[in-house]
Design a protein around this motif. Structure first.
Motif, mmCIF file in Angstrom:
data_model
loop_
_atom_site.group_PDB
_atom_site.id
_atom_site.type_symbol
_atom_site.label_atom_id
_atom_site.label_comp_id
_atom_site.label_asym_id
_atom_site.label_seq_id
_atom_site.Cartn_x
_atom_site.Cartn_y
_atom_site.Cartn_z
ATOM 1 N N TYR A 1 -2.770 21.839 6.094
ATOM 2 C CA TYR A 1 -2.424 20.589 6.787
ATOM 3 C C TYR A 1 -1.422 19.735 6.008
ATOM 4 O O TYR A 1 -1.435 18.507 6.090
ATOM 5 C CB TYR A 1 -3.697 19.772 7.054
ATOM 6 C CG TYR A 1 -4.674 20.495 7.937
ATOM 7 C CD1 TYR A 1 -4.490 20.550 9.314
ATOM 8 C CD2 TYR A 1 -5.770 21.152 7.387
ATOM 9 C CE1 TYR A 1 -5.387 21.225 10.127
ATOM 10 C CE2 TYR A 1 -6.670 21.833 8.190
ATOM 11 C CZ TYR A 1 -6.467 21.869 9.556
ATOM 12 O OH TYR A 1 -7.356 22.542 10.362
ATOM 13 N N ARG A 2 -0.548 20.368 5.272
ATOM 14 C CA ARG A 2 0.416 19.678 4.396
ATOM 15 C C ARG A 2 1.187 18.580 5.141
ATOM 16 O O ARG A 2 1.242 17.441 4.687
ATOM 17 C CB ARG A 2 1.378 20.694 3.806
ATOM 18 C CG ARG A 2 2.547 20.093 3.066
ATOM 19 C CD ARG A 2 3.558 21.142 2.646
ATOM 20 N NE ARG A 2 3.052 22.026 1.645
ATOM 21 C CZ ARG A 2 3.278 21.893 0.337
ATOM 22 N NH1 ARG A 2 4.030 20.934 -0.100
ATOM 23 N NH2 ARG A 2 2.776 22.742 -0.519
ATOM 24 N N THR A 3 1.787 18.906 6.250
ATOM 25 C CA THR A 3 2.624 17.943 6.976
ATOM 26 C C THR A 3 1.810 16.750 7.455
ATOM 27 O O THR A 3 2.227 15.599 7.294
ATOM 28 C CB THR A 3 3.326 18.637 8.166
ATOM 29 O OG1 THR A 3 4.131 19.702 7.657
ATOM 30 C CG2 THR A 3 4.192 17.664 8.936
ATOM 31 N N GLN A 4 0.643 17.014 8.012
ATOM 32 C CA GLN A 4 -0.198 15.934 8.519
ATOM 33 C C GLN A 4 -0.688 15.023 7.389
ATOM 34 O O GLN A 4 -0.733 13.795 7.540
ATOM 35 C CB GLN A 4 -1.399 16.495 9.294
ATOM 36 C CG GLN A 4 -1.017 17.236 10.556
ATOM 37 C CD GLN A 4 -0.704 18.715 10.329
ATOM 38 O OE1 GLN A 4 -0.461 19.178 9.205
ATOM 39 N NE2 GLN A 4 -0.685 19.482 11.414
ATOM 40 N N ILE A 5 -1.043 15.609 6.262
ATOM 41 C CA ILE A 5 -1.555 14.832 5.133
ATOM 42 C C ILE A 5 -0.447 13.962 4.546
ATOM 43 O O ILE A 5 -0.656 12.763 4.306
ATOM 44 C CB ILE A 5 -2.179 15.763 4.068
ATOM 45 C CG1 ILE A 5 -3.457 16.391 4.631
ATOM 46 C CG2 ILE A 5 -2.462 15.003 2.769
ATOM 47 C CD1 ILE A 5 -3.981 17.565 3.834
ATOM 48 N N VAL A 6 0.730 14.527 4.345
ATOM 49 C CA VAL A 6 1.848 13.745 3.811
ATOM 50 C C VAL A 6 2.223 12.649 4.807
ATOM 51 O O VAL A 6 2.476 11.495 4.421
ATOM 52 C CB VAL A 6 3.056 14.644 3.474
ATOM 53 C CG1 VAL A 6 4.279 13.812 3.112
ATOM 54 C CG2 VAL A 6 2.700 15.599 2.334
ATOM 55 N N PHE A 7 2.248 12.972 6.098
ATOM 56 C CA PHE A 7 2.553 11.976 7.121
ATOM 57 C C PHE A 7 1.572 10.807 7.067
ATOM 58 O O PHE A 7 1.976 9.638 7.052
ATOM 59 C CB PHE A 7 2.535 12.616 8.513
ATOM 60 C CG PHE A 7 2.648 11.612 9.628
ATOM 61 C CD1 PHE A 7 3.875 11.049 9.943
ATOM 62 C CD2 PHE A 7 1.539 11.228 10.354
ATOM 63 C CE1 PHE A 7 3.989 10.107 10.960
ATOM 64 C CE2 PHE A 7 1.628 10.300 11.372
ATOM 65 C CZ PHE A 7 2.859 9.730 11.685
ATOM 66 N N LEU A 8 0.272 11.117 7.033
ATOM 67 C CA LEU A 8 -0.741 10.056 6.974
ATOM 68 C C LEU A 8 -0.584 9.212 5.710
ATOM 69 O O LEU A 8 -0.758 7.984 5.735
ATOM 70 C CB LEU A 8 -2.148 10.649 7.041
ATOM 71 C CG LEU A 8 -2.582 11.169 8.409
ATOM 72 C CD1 LEU A 8 -3.916 11.907 8.291
ATOM 73 C CD2 LEU A 8 -2.684 10.031 9.412
ATOM 74 N N HIS A 9 -0.249 9.862 4.617
ATOM 75 C CA HIS A 9 -0.071 9.149 3.348
ATOM 76 C C HIS A 9 1.116 8.177 3.444
ATOM 77 O O HIS A 9 0.998 7.009 3.091
ATOM 78 C CB HIS A 9 0.148 10.166 2.225
ATOM 79 C CG HIS A 9 0.113 9.563 0.860
ATOM 80 N ND1 HIS A 9 -1.050 9.143 0.253
ATOM 81 C CD2 HIS A 9 1.111 9.317 -0.032
ATOM 82 C CE1 HIS A 9 -0.772 8.664 -0.942
ATOM 83 N NE2 HIS A 9 0.535 8.747 -1.147
ATOM 84 N N VAL A 10 2.232 8.670 3.946
ATOM 85 C CA VAL A 10 3.429 7.837 4.049
ATOM 86 C C VAL A 10 3.216 6.699 5.053
ATOM 87 O O VAL A 10 3.554 5.542 4.775
ATOM 88 C CB VAL A 10 4.665 8.691 4.419
ATOM 89 C CG1 VAL A 10 5.868 7.823 4.745
ATOM 90 C CG2 VAL A 10 4.987 9.660 3.275
#
Length: 178
Positions: free
Chosen positions: A12-21
């Motif tokens: 879930y790399r993209t989703q996790i980075v998105f949520l973080h940003v």
């Protein structure tokens, strides 16, 4: 747990980075909007009591909005920190540095984590001060409420804005480190 976080991040790399940003943007952006847009507008309210009441209400709304994002930010930071393998790239099982550049990057990760934790503690204090100010307003003590709200607006919010911008910069640096 480590293996789970590494696999979870990989899936879930993209989703996790998105949520973080997004969480960082909402938190820091909300404080910037409050300090540089809402606060000057509040200052145009002629009645000091009405002004303090509006500031207290706006801060309450801001804190309700940003609090879930703060939690998301911290959770995603832990997942990314473990999932990206910063420690594994920097030190061996005995804690010996195996790569100086990776250790430098790993120290950035810790610096960023400390900044967000300081900001979280500062936010918790702001929430307590805002609640105290509201109680003082309810009792008719506008001078006490003004003092509490002044600490938030003059010192605590600006501190978190500066720290947040530094943390975001470090995040961009980390993103481009490899």
């Amino acid at each position: 747990m480590k293996a789970f976080l590494v696999e979870f991040f990989a899936d879930y790399r993209t989703q996790i980075v998105f949520l973080h940003v997004v969480s960082a943007v909402v938190w820091v952006g909300g404080m910037i909007a409050m300090k540089f847009a809402a606060h000057p507008a509040f200052m145009s309210i002629e009645s000091p009591l009405h002004r303090l009441e509006r500031i207290s209400q706006a801060l309450k709304r801001l804190f309700i909005i940003v609090s879930p994002f703060v939690i998301i930010l911290i959770i995603t930071a832990v997942i990314m920190s473990v999932g990206l393998g910063f420690r594994a790239a920097a030190v061996d099982a005995n804690g010996n540095v195996i790569d100086a550049y990776a250790m430098h990057i790993y120290n950035f990760v810790h610096t960023k984590e400390v900044i967000w934790m300081v900001m979280s503690g500062n936010l918790a204090l702001m929430i307590l001060l805002r609640n105290k100010a509201q109680k003082l307003l309810d009792k008719g003590d506008s001078a006490g409420a003004k003092k509490s709200l002044g600490l938030i607006g003059n010192y605590m919010v600006p501190l978190n804005i500066i720290l947040g911008l530094v943390a975001i910069y470090l995040g961009v640096t980390l993103r481009n480190a490899y």
